[in-house]
Design a protein around this motif. Structure first.
Motif, mmCIF file in Angstrom:
data_model
loop_
_atom_site.group_PDB
_atom_site.id
_atom_site.type_symbol
_atom_site.label_atom_id
_atom_site.label_comp_id
_atom_site.label_asym_id
_atom_site.label_seq_id
_atom_site.Cartn_x
_atom_site.Cartn_y
_atom_site.Cartn_z
ATOM 1 N N SER A 21 0.831 -1.203 0.000
ATOM 2 C CA SER A 21 0.000 0.000 0.000
ATOM 3 C C SER A 21 0.871 1.260 0.000
ATOM 4 O O SER A 21 0.530 2.263 -0.612
ATOM 5 N N ASP A 22 2.041 1.219 0.677
ATOM 6 C CA ASP A 22 2.953 2.359 0.684
ATOM 7 C C ASP A 22 3.520 2.614 -0.712
ATOM 8 O O ASP A 22 3.655 3.757 -1.151
ATOM 9 N N LEU A 23 3.851 1.541 -1.415
ATOM 10 C CA LEU A 23 4.376 1.681 -2.770
ATOM 11 C C LEU A 23 3.324 2.251 -3.723
ATOM 12 O O LEU A 23 3.620 3.112 -4.544
ATOM 13 N N ALA A 24 2.114 1.771 -3.582
ATOM 14 C CA ALA A 24 1.023 2.254 -4.433
ATOM 15 C C ALA A 24 0.769 3.740 -4.169
ATOM 16 O O ALA A 24 0.571 4.526 -5.104
ATOM 17 N N HIS A 25 0.824 4.111 -2.890
ATOM 18 C CA HIS A 25 0.606 5.514 -2.518
ATOM 19 C C HIS A 25 1.729 6.401 -3.082
ATOM 20 O O HIS A 25 1.471 7.480 -3.614
ATOM 21 N N ALA A 26 2.961 5.940 -2.999
ATOM 22 C CA ALA A 26 4.101 6.699 -3.519
ATOM 23 C C ALA A 26 3.995 6.855 -5.036
ATOM 24 O O ALA A 26 4.266 7.926 -5.582
ATOM 25 N N LYS A 27 3.574 5.798 -5.722
ATOM 26 C CA LYS A 27 3.416 5.854 -7.173
ATOM 27 C C LYS A 27 2.323 6.850 -7.552
ATOM 28 O O LYS A 27 2.479 7.639 -8.487
ATOM 29 N N GLU A 28 1.237 6.832 -6.803
ATOM 30 C CA GLU A 28 0.120 7.741 -7.052
ATOM 31 C C GLU A 28 0.560 9.198 -6.884
ATOM 32 O O GLU A 28 0.249 10.056 -7.707
ATOM 33 N N LYS A 29 1.318 9.475 -5.834
ATOM 34 C CA LYS A 29 1.824 10.836 -5.576
ATOM 35 C C LYS A 29 2.758 11.294 -6.697
ATOM 36 O O LYS A 29 2.719 12.439 -7.136
ATOM 37 N N ALA A 30 3.612 10.393 -7.154
ATOM 38 C CA ALA A 30 4.549 10.721 -8.232
ATOM 39 C C ALA A 30 3.797 11.061 -9.518
ATOM 40 O O ALA A 30 4.151 12.006 -10.223
ATOM 41 N N GLU A 31 2.749 10.304 -9.820
ATOM 42 C CA GLU A 31 1.946 10.573 -11.008
ATOM 43 C C GLU A 31 1.231 11.913 -10.893
ATOM 44 O O GLU A 31 1.138 12.650 -11.877
ATOM 45 N N GLU A 32 0.741 12.240 -9.703
ATOM 46 C CA GLU A 32 0.094 13.541 -9.485
ATOM 47 C C GLU A 32 1.078 14.677 -9.727
ATOM 48 O O GLU A 32 0.741 15.678 -10.364
ATOM 49 N N ARG A 33 2.301 14.535 -9.216
ATOM 50 C CA ARG A 33 3.322 15.569 -9.413
ATOM 51 C C ARG A 33 3.649 15.744 -10.890
ATOM 52 O O ARG A 33 3.827 16.859 -11.361
ATOM 53 N N GLN A 34 3.718 14.640 -11.627
ATOM 54 C CA GLN A 34 3.992 14.714 -13.061
ATOM 55 C C GLN A 34 2.881 15.469 -13.784
ATOM 56 O O GLN A 34 3.143 16.272 -14.662
ATOM 57 N N GLU A 35 1.648 15.200 -13.411
ATOM 58 C CA GLU A 35 0.501 15.862 -14.034
ATOM 59 C C GLU A 35 0.529 17.366 -13.768
ATOM 60 O O GLU A 35 0.277 18.168 -14.662
ATOM 61 N N VAL A 36 0.852 17.757 -12.558
ATOM 62 C CA VAL A 36 0.946 19.172 -12.204
ATOM 63 C C VAL A 36 2.049 19.845 -13.019
ATOM 64 O O VAL A 36 1.879 20.954 -13.530
ATOM 65 N N LYS A 37 3.183 19.184 -13.174
ATOM 66 C CA LYS A 37 4.280 19.733 -13.967
ATOM 67 C C LYS A 37 3.867 19.912 -15.425
ATOM 68 O O LYS A 37 4.178 20.916 -16.049
ATOM 69 N N LYS A 38 3.154 18.938 -15.985
ATOM 70 C CA LYS A 38 2.690 19.024 -17.372
ATOM 71 C C LYS A 38 1.779 20.228 -17.556
ATOM 72 O O LYS A 38 1.922 20.982 -18.498
#
Length: 109
Positions: A10-27
């Motif tokens: 669950s920690d890995l999934a949460h970290a992946k989700e956060k990373a994807e959110e950051r990428q979207e904000v940067k885009k």
């Protein structure tokens, strides 16, 4: 000697989700400042705000007194410019009669 802990799934999934959110904000922030090419035929200008560019650069020129007022093409473009300006003012497609009424109502107020 340090012992590595196993990460919870669950920690890995949460970290992946956060990373994807950051990428979207940067885009989104990269696209926000991008300029686009003007849609008016023959104009290759790039502008961040296309409506403002067209309103300043293109619409006034069609109402120039040096143009022949009997030329069918000039009349057609003038009508189109008025319709576009009315669409920007009222936020919807309008007829020229509605545009005249809009200004007459504004004058009465």
């Amino acid at each position: 000697m340090p012992v590595l802990k196993r990460a919870k799934t669950s920690d890995l999934a949460h970290a992946k989700e956060k990373a994807e959110e950051r990428q979207e904000v940067k885009k989104k922030s990269r696209n926000r400042g991008m300029e686009k090419t003007c849609w008016v035929p023959g104009c290759m200008e790039e502008a961040k705000y296309l409506n403002a560019h067209a309103f300043i650069e293109h619409i006034p020129s069609i109402f120039s007194e040096t143009l022949d007022p009997t030329d069918e093409r000039v009349l057609r473009e003038s009508r189109s410019a008025l319709s576009q300006a009315g669409r920007w003012l009222l936020g919807k497609p309008i007829t020229l009669d509605e545009l005249v009424a809009f200004f007459c109502d504004a004058e009465d107020a």
